[in-house]
Design an enzyme around this catalytic site. Structure first.
Site, mmCIF file in Angstrom:
data_model
loop_
_atom_site.group_PDB
_atom_site.id
_atom_site.type_symbol
_atom_site.label_atom_id
_atom_site.label_comp_id
_atom_site.label_asym_id
_atom_site.label_seq_id
_atom_site.Cartn_x
_atom_site.Cartn_y
_atom_site.Cartn_z
ATOM 1 N N GLN A 1 -4.632 -1.854 9.750
ATOM 2 C CA GLN A 1 -4.440 -3.156 9.105
ATOM 3 C C GLN A 1 -4.953 -4.276 10.006
ATOM 4 O O GLN A 1 -4.589 -4.366 11.170
ATOM 5 C CB GLN A 1 -2.940 -3.350 8.785
ATOM 6 C CG GLN A 1 -2.629 -4.637 8.031
ATOM 7 C CD GLN A 1 -3.253 -4.679 6.639
ATOM 8 O OE1 GLN A 1 -3.191 -3.717 5.879
ATOM 9 N NE2 GLN A 1 -3.869 -5.808 6.303
ATOM 10 N N LYS B 1 0.842 -1.202 0.000
ATOM 11 C CA LYS B 1 0.000 0.000 0.000
ATOM 12 C C LYS B 1 0.875 1.249 0.000
ATOM 13 O O LYS B 1 0.582 2.225 -0.690
ATOM 14 C CB LYS B 1 -0.938 -0.019 1.223
ATOM 15 C CG LYS B 1 -2.018 -1.088 1.089
ATOM 16 C CD LYS B 1 -2.740 -1.402 2.383
ATOM 17 C CE LYS B 1 -3.644 -2.617 2.190
ATOM 18 N NZ LYS B 1 -4.267 -3.082 3.414
ATOM 19 N N ASP C 1 -11.037 2.067 4.082
ATOM 20 C CA ASP C 1 -11.253 0.616 3.950
ATOM 21 C C ASP C 1 -12.747 0.304 3.809
ATOM 22 O O ASP C 1 -13.109 -0.815 3.436
ATOM 23 C CB ASP C 1 -10.708 -0.118 5.188
ATOM 24 C CG ASP C 1 -9.385 -0.824 4.916
ATOM 25 O OD1 ASP C 1 -9.056 -1.040 3.732
ATOM 26 O OD2 ASP C 1 -8.684 -1.166 5.888
#
Ligand code: NAP
Length: 288
Positions: free
Chosen positions: A96, A52, A119
């Site tokens: 994460q 990312k 997200d």
């Protein structure tokens, strides 16, 4: 039969994002800023966050990773979340997953400002997505839709069978494809579905998001179906240097000859997910 090339689609979308960021910067605006919080030292999570970070740089975003030790308490993590919520220079951030077991993931997700939740896991974004309102759609469902769009695969009136009902993949993709504009008739299958092969055989589009290697076999597929394989399972292999290889949820050698379009594993849905996160971050910079 066409093999859908996720790397090609991801590269095309990356180029579009980079061009838009280039225009933004040329006009004197600051580029989008993405932050990733990584708690602990899980190897796979480090790789994902590294990817990312790399792609953020490629498209011209500013980005940083906030690394926190595995012993971080839930309160300490929530304090960092609050700081990011309040930071006007940060457009979007991700925490994460998975988090260490002593941290309540849902509590952390719900603490994220929905306007920075790139997200798309916050219930507000999930709810808005389900209602067809502007929202951050999570990476895997969005990546699947981008593949269908890029290959101009007709969806209106098609029967789409989604296998798997997780909150991150099966449920949202099923919801989105049933919405206006996509106009599929959708069936969701799960571990309690009766006569699953018979149901899957009715699918003009089959999306497999189960996590069981080669579960979908050739006899379950209607000739000409579009097959999207989301699954990733690591299996031991004597033929690779690493000692393992990746398998999808679909038995590719049997299913590919019967399908009109199919995604391979790896190289299908996988490459799309990071680019979808970049799309959301650009969207966060501009406002939903
Ligand atoms: P998950 O949360 O474990 O959900 C799996 C779903 O499959 C559940 O709804 C489960 O049904 C269903 N299922 C399990 N066994 C079944 C069976 N025998 N028959 C029918 N349905 C069955 O998994 P997920 O997070 O959605 O991920 C699915 C797979 O996609 C995994 O391999 C994951 O690694 C992969 N994935 C890939 C990407 C990518 O970038 N390519 C992104 C995300 C996930 P129940 O609800 O009844 O238990």
């Amino acid at each position: 039969m066409t093999i859908i090339d996720g790397k090609e689609v991801a590269a095309a979308l990356r180029k579009e994002i980079a061009a838009e960021v280039g225009e933004m910067v040329a006009a004197g605006q600051r580029p989008p800023c993405l932050v990733a919080i990584l708690v602990g030292d899980d190897g796979a999570s480090q790789t994902y966050v590294g990817n990312k970070e790399k792609m953020s740089a490629e498209v011209g975003f500013s980005s940083r990773v906030l690394r926190m030790p595995a012993e971080t308490t839930e309160e300490e993590l929530l304090r960092e979340v609050e700081k990011l919520n309040a930071d006007p220079e940060v457009d979007g951030y991700i925490v994460q997953m998975p988090l260490p077991r002593h941290i309540d993931e849902q509590r952390v997700i719900e603490a994220i400002d929905p306007r920075k939740d790139v997200d798309g896991f916050h219930p507000e974004n999930m709810g808005r997505m389900a209602l067809g309102l502007p929202a951050f759609v999570s990476a895997t469902p969005d990546g699947i839709l981008s593949l269908l769009k890029y290959y101009k695969i007709p969806t209106a009136g098609k029967h789409c069978v989604v296998i798997g009902r997780s909150n991150t993949v099966g449920r949202p993709v099923a919801n989105l494809l049933s919405q206006k504009g996509w106009d599929c008739t959708v069936t969701i299958c799960h571990s309690r579905t009766a006569n699953l092969p018979e149901v899957v055989r009715q699918g003009d589009i089959v999306i497999a998001a189960i996590g069981k290697a080669e579960f979908v076999t050739g006899d379950m597929i209607k000739p000409g179906a579009v097959v999207i394989d989301v699954g990733i399972t690591r299996v031991p292999s004597a033929e690779t240097k690493s000692g393992w290889r990746l398998l999808g949820d679909v038995r590719f050698d049997e299913v590919a000859p019967k399908s009109s379009y199919i995604t391979p594993v790896p190289g299908g849905v996988g490459p799309m997910t990071v680019v979808s996160l970049m799309k959301n971050t650009l969207k966060a910079r501009k406002g939903l």
